[in-house]
Design an enzyme around this catalytic site. Sequence first.
Site, PDB file in Angstrom:
ATOM      1  N   LYS A 121      29.272  -9.119 -10.747  1.00  0.00           N
ATOM      2  CA  LYS A 121      28.738  -9.472 -11.899  1.00  0.00           C
ATOM      3  C   LYS A 121      27.414  -9.835 -12.648  1.00  0.00           C
ATOM      4  O   LYS A 121      26.776  -9.910 -11.201  1.00  0.00           O
ATOM      5  CB  LYS A 121      29.086 -10.648 -12.599  1.00  0.00           C
ATOM      6  CG  LYS A 121      29.436 -10.781 -14.331  1.00  0.00           C
ATOM      7  CD  LYS A 121      30.277 -10.606 -14.046  1.00  0.00           C
ATOM      8  CE  LYS A 121      31.314 -10.702 -15.177  1.00  0.00           C
ATOM      9  NZ  LYS A 121      32.353 -10.133 -16.121  1.00  0.00           N
ATOM     10  N   THR A 162      34.952  -8.908 -11.603  1.00  0.00           N
ATOM     11  CA  THR A 162      33.887  -9.188 -11.747  1.00  0.00           C
ATOM     12  C   THR A 162      33.680 -10.886 -13.020  1.00  0.00           C
ATOM     13  O   THR A 162      33.306 -11.628 -12.501  1.00  0.00           O
ATOM     14  CB  THR A 162      32.817  -8.345 -12.777  1.00  0.00           C
ATOM     15  OG1 THR A 162      33.592  -8.566 -13.723  1.00  0.00           O
ATOM     16  CG2 THR A 162      33.039  -6.839 -11.843  1.00  0.00           C
ATOM     17  N   ARG A 169     -16.448  -6.496 -14.282  1.00  0.00           N
ATOM     18  CA  ARG A 169     -14.976  -6.710 -14.525  1.00  0.00           C
ATOM     19  C   ARG A 169     -14.367  -7.878 -15.544  1.00  0.00           C
ATOM     20  O   ARG A 169     -14.505  -8.479 -14.195  1.00  0.00           O
ATOM     21  CB  ARG A 169     -14.779  -5.166 -14.420  1.00  0.00           C
ATOM     22  CG  ARG A 169     -13.743  -5.001 -13.255  1.00  0.00           C
ATOM     23  CD  ARG A 169     -12.866  -4.225 -13.462  1.00  0.00           C
ATOM     24  NE  ARG A 169     -12.395  -3.997 -11.448  1.00  0.00           N
ATOM     25  CZ  ARG A 169     -11.451  -3.386 -11.275  1.00  0.00           C
ATOM     26  NH1 ARG A 169     -11.134  -1.982 -12.088  1.00  0.00           N
ATOM     27  NH2 ARG A 169     -10.838  -3.608  -9.999  1.00  0.00           N
ATOM     28  N   GLN A 196      -6.728  -2.888  -4.751  1.00  0.00           N
ATOM     29  CA  GLN A 196      -6.139  -1.605  -3.798  1.00  0.00           C
ATOM     30  C   GLN A 196      -6.574  -2.705  -2.776  1.00  0.00           C
ATOM     31  O   GLN A 196      -5.948  -3.159  -1.733  1.00  0.00           O
ATOM     32  CB  GLN A 196      -5.927  -0.788  -3.468  1.00  0.00           C
ATOM     33  CG  GLN A 196      -5.503   0.351  -3.989  1.00  0.00           C
ATOM     34  CD  GLN A 196      -6.227   0.822  -5.732  1.00  0.00           C
ATOM     35  OE1 GLN A 196      -7.383  -0.081  -6.038  1.00  0.00           O
ATOM     36  NE2 GLN A 196      -6.400   2.103  -5.691  1.00  0.00           N
ATOM     37  N   HIS A 226      -5.571  -3.814 -18.995  1.00  0.00           N
ATOM     38  CA  HIS A 226      -7.516  -3.292 -18.593  1.00  0.00           C
ATOM     39  C   HIS A 226      -7.615  -4.290 -20.011  1.00  0.00           C
ATOM     40  O   HIS A 226      -7.231  -4.314 -20.980  1.00  0.00           O
ATOM     41  CB  HIS A 226      -7.192  -2.044 -19.448  1.00  0.00           C
ATOM     42  CG  HIS A 226      -6.561  -0.817 -18.104  1.00  0.00           C
ATOM     43  ND1 HIS A 226      -7.443  -1.146 -16.797  1.00  0.00           N
ATOM     44  CD2 HIS A 226      -5.585  -0.229 -17.804  1.00  0.00           C
ATOM     45  CE1 HIS A 226      -6.839  -0.713 -16.027  1.00  0.00           C
ATOM     46  NE2 HIS A 226      -5.624   0.024 -16.504  1.00  0.00           N
TER      47      HIS A 226
END
Length: 303
Positions: A11, A58, A177, A229, A257
């Site tokens: 479920k 279920t 940025r 990264q 962005h």
Amino acid sequence: MASVAAARYGKDNVRVYKVERDASTGVQTVTEMTVCVLLEGAIEVSYTKADNSVVVATDSIKNTIYIKAKEYPVNPPEVFASYLGTHFIKTYSHITAANVKIVTHRWQRMTIDGKPHPHSFYRDGNETRTVEARIVKGKGIFLRSGINGLLVLKSTGSQFHGFVRDEYTTLPEVWDRILSTTIDCGWTWKTIPSLEAAVAATSKFNAAWEAARSITMKTFAEENSPSVQNTMYKMCGSILEAVPEVGTVDYKLPNSHYFEIDLSWHKGTKNTGKDAEVYAPQSGPNGLIEVTVARAQAGASKL
Ligand SMILES: O=c1[nH]c(=O)c2[nH]c(=O)[nH]c2[nH]1
């Protein structure tokens, strides 16, 4: 001839709310979760021969989730998932593994006139705490805990330069940025041998979640990020250092962005580079950066 290569069922999207009432103080504490339980085992005949004698319905799985939420603490979710999964493999001899996913939704206690309110809460964002547990007969409990949907932004303190420049490149290098992402972070625990061991580790689960959450935010805020990264790799290393019982840490981070807008067409308005103030948030496309970091193996060869 066809044969079943893999099968699991159960479920999904079982919504559960639990309240704890402290009679001595009148303080109530609430937990809201969405639970998924998928079972594995000797269930092939239900697919291949329409033999439902091996099927725990279920609907019964859903009922069991409610009953176990009544019988056991639902916090930390790692321990509740372990109780729940262990129930299925212990109760049904032909069920060999239970996969339990719990998503815990935020209900933050309200502060009213400077005081924590005893029974009123608010949703302060889409962030969830997640647990994926796999409880396997004779093998133990495999847990991945996580944080999902935590939206963060920094308005400076992020750069991106030195990347490949060729005939496909239009992106300028930047030393300042905006950086925004939605945190999807997970940490896998070293195998837990039994339910008793999971219960004994109760306090470690909340401590790890607190550590992962604060390391994620502190690193994001304080580091002058050279790239998503590198920043996510640092976060992973710090979590591995903070929680010795964790074997790997992973992140999946979208790079949301925010584009500069050239407004020079309007009376020569300066709005780029150091003059940029008004930006256009982008809904897509977005970068998507993923990593899983493990502890370095002693003596492992360097690639
Ligand atoms: O931190 C980043 N990593 C990338 O790989 C990438 N690619 C890109 O266009 N912008 C960024 N930013």
